[in-house]
Design a protein around this motif. Structure first.
Motif, PDB file in Angstrom:
ATOM      1  N   UNK A   1       0.809  -1.203   0.000  1.00 54.09           N
ATOM      2  CA  UNK A   1       0.000   0.000   0.000  1.00 54.09           C
ATOM      3  C   UNK A   1       0.850   1.263   0.000  1.00 54.09           C
ATOM      4  N   UNK A   2       0.169   2.377   0.036  1.00 56.76           N
ATOM      5  CA  UNK A   2       0.832   3.682  -0.002  1.00 56.76           C
ATOM      6  C   UNK A   2       1.244   4.131   1.397  1.00 56.76           C
ATOM      7  N   UNK A   3       2.329   4.885   1.458  1.00 53.00           N
ATOM      8  CA  UNK A   3       2.812   5.478   2.703  1.00 53.00           C
ATOM      9  C   UNK A   3       3.116   6.945   2.444  1.00 53.00           C
ATOM     10  N   UNK A   4       3.295   7.672   3.517  1.00 53.19           N
ATOM     11  CA  UNK A   4       3.766   9.050   3.422  1.00 53.19           C
ATOM     12  C   UNK A   4       4.663   9.268   4.626  1.00 53.19           C
ATOM     13  N   UNK A   5       5.916   9.566   4.383  1.00 48.06           N
ATOM     14  CA  UNK A   5       6.849   9.736   5.485  1.00 48.06           C
ATOM     15  C   UNK A   5       7.659  11.008   5.367  1.00 48.06           C
ATOM     16  N   UNK A   6       7.034  12.055   4.844  1.00 49.53           N
ATOM     17  CA  UNK A   6       7.750  13.322   4.652  1.00 49.53           C
ATOM     18  C   UNK A   6       6.807  14.472   5.002  1.00 49.53           C
TER      19      UNK A   6
ATOM     20  N   UNK B   1      17.189   9.154   1.509  1.00 48.70           N
ATOM     21  CA  UNK B   1      16.894   9.772   2.802  1.00 48.70           C
ATOM     22  C   UNK B   1      15.912  10.924   2.736  1.00 48.70           C
ATOM     23  N   UNK B   2      15.771  11.558   1.573  1.00 44.78           N
ATOM     24  CA  UNK B   2      14.956  12.763   1.458  1.00 44.78           C
ATOM     25  C   UNK B   2      13.937  12.657   0.335  1.00 44.78           C
ATOM     26  N   UNK B   3      12.797  13.259   0.545  1.00 44.92           N
ATOM     27  CA  UNK B   3      11.738  13.305  -0.457  1.00 44.92           C
ATOM     28  C   UNK B   3      12.173  14.215  -1.615  1.00 44.92           C
ATOM     29  N   UNK B   4      11.950  13.754  -2.833  1.00 47.17           N
ATOM     30  CA  UNK B   4      12.320  14.567  -3.997  1.00 47.17           C
ATOM     31  C   UNK B   4      11.323  15.696  -4.245  1.00 47.17           C
ATOM     32  N   UNK B   5      10.152  15.638  -3.622  1.00 47.56           N
ATOM     33  CA  UNK B   5       9.149  16.685  -3.802  1.00 47.56           C
ATOM     34  C   UNK B   5       9.314  17.818  -2.796  1.00 47.56           C
ATOM     35  N   UNK B   6       9.329  17.484  -1.497  1.00 46.17           N
ATOM     36  CA  UNK B   6       9.403  18.527  -0.458  1.00 46.17           C
ATOM     37  C   UNK B   6      10.812  18.685   0.123  1.00 46.17           C
TER      38      UNK B   6
ATOM     39  N   UNK C   1      12.920  11.744   5.340  1.00 47.17           N
ATOM     40  CA  UNK C   1      11.865  10.793   5.685  1.00 47.17           C
ATOM     41  C   UNK C   1      11.934  10.487   7.171  1.00 47.17           C
ATOM     42  N   UNK C   2      10.810  10.089   7.747  1.00 51.66           N
ATOM     43  CA  UNK C   2      10.768   9.763   9.170  1.00 51.66           C
ATOM     44  C   UNK C   2       9.962   8.491   9.387  1.00 51.66           C
ATOM     45  N   UNK C   3      10.032   7.976  10.590  1.00 50.58           N
ATOM     46  CA  UNK C   3       9.237   6.818  10.984  1.00 50.58           C
ATOM     47  C   UNK C   3       9.553   5.562  10.197  1.00 50.58           C
ATOM     48  N   UNK C   4       8.492   4.814   9.904  1.00 47.83           N
ATOM     49  CA  UNK C   4       8.634   3.541   9.213  1.00 47.83           C
ATOM     50  C   UNK C   4       9.219   3.663   7.821  1.00 47.83           C
ATOM     51  N   UNK C   5       8.927   4.768   7.137  1.00 49.42           N
ATOM     52  CA  UNK C   5       9.475   4.975   5.789  1.00 49.42           C
ATOM     53  C   UNK C   5      10.992   5.116   5.863  1.00 49.42           C
ATOM     54  N   UNK C   6      11.476   5.876   6.836  1.00 49.74           N
ATOM     55  CA  UNK C   6      12.922   6.047   7.008  1.00 49.74           C
ATOM     56  C   UNK C   6      13.591   4.700   7.284  1.00 49.74           C
ATOM     57  N   UNK C   7      12.989   3.914   8.162  1.00 46.59           N
ATOM     58  CA  UNK C   7      13.547   2.597   8.491  1.00 46.59           C
ATOM     59  C   UNK C   7      13.522   1.662   7.284  1.00 46.59           C
ATOM     60  N   UNK C   8      12.410   1.640   6.560  1.00 42.82           N
ATOM     61  CA  UNK C   8      12.278   0.756   5.402  1.00 42.82           C
ATOM     62  C   UNK C   8      13.271   1.135   4.305  1.00 42.82           C
TER      63      UNK C   8
END
Length: 99
Positions: free
Chosen positions: A17-22, A65-70, A74-81
């Motif tokens: 599924x989709x995530x958002x970590x930024x 490590x960083x979102x290309x949009x904003x 990244x933080x949380x589970x997205x950063x770990x993944x």
């Protein structure tokens, strides 16, 4: 909502599924972790294949490590993944590599 990279709600291969970590807001920033990892890997591979300088390589490596949009980290589970995916991608490379 769809992934801003592959434009699908459910990843075609992994069914994740989709995530958002930024810091993206609204409809921006929804993504599959596997799409982020593939995008970062492709950018880094292109930098190596084209013999880009270390500054350009480092800039592309930041996609792990960083979102290309904003451009936020990244933080949380997205950063770990993504950290795990990056480690798996480059495990086995000599420590002397520039990446």
């Amino acid at each position: 909502q769809t992934c801003y990279i592959c434009t699908q709600a459910l990843h075609w291969k992994t069914k994740e599924g989709l995530v958002r970590g930024c810091a993206c807001r609204g409809t921006a920033g929804f993504v599959h972790v596997s799409c982020l990892a593939e995008q970062a890997k492709i950018l880094c591979d292109e930098a190596e294949e084209n013999n880009l300088d270390i500054k350009a390589k480092n800039e592309r490596f930041r996609r792990w490590q960083e979102c290309s949009l904003c451009e936020q980290t990244y933080h949380g589970g997205v950063k770990c993944a993504l950290g795990w995916a990056c480690w798996k991608t480059y495990l086995g490379r000599p420590e002397t590599d520039e990446i």
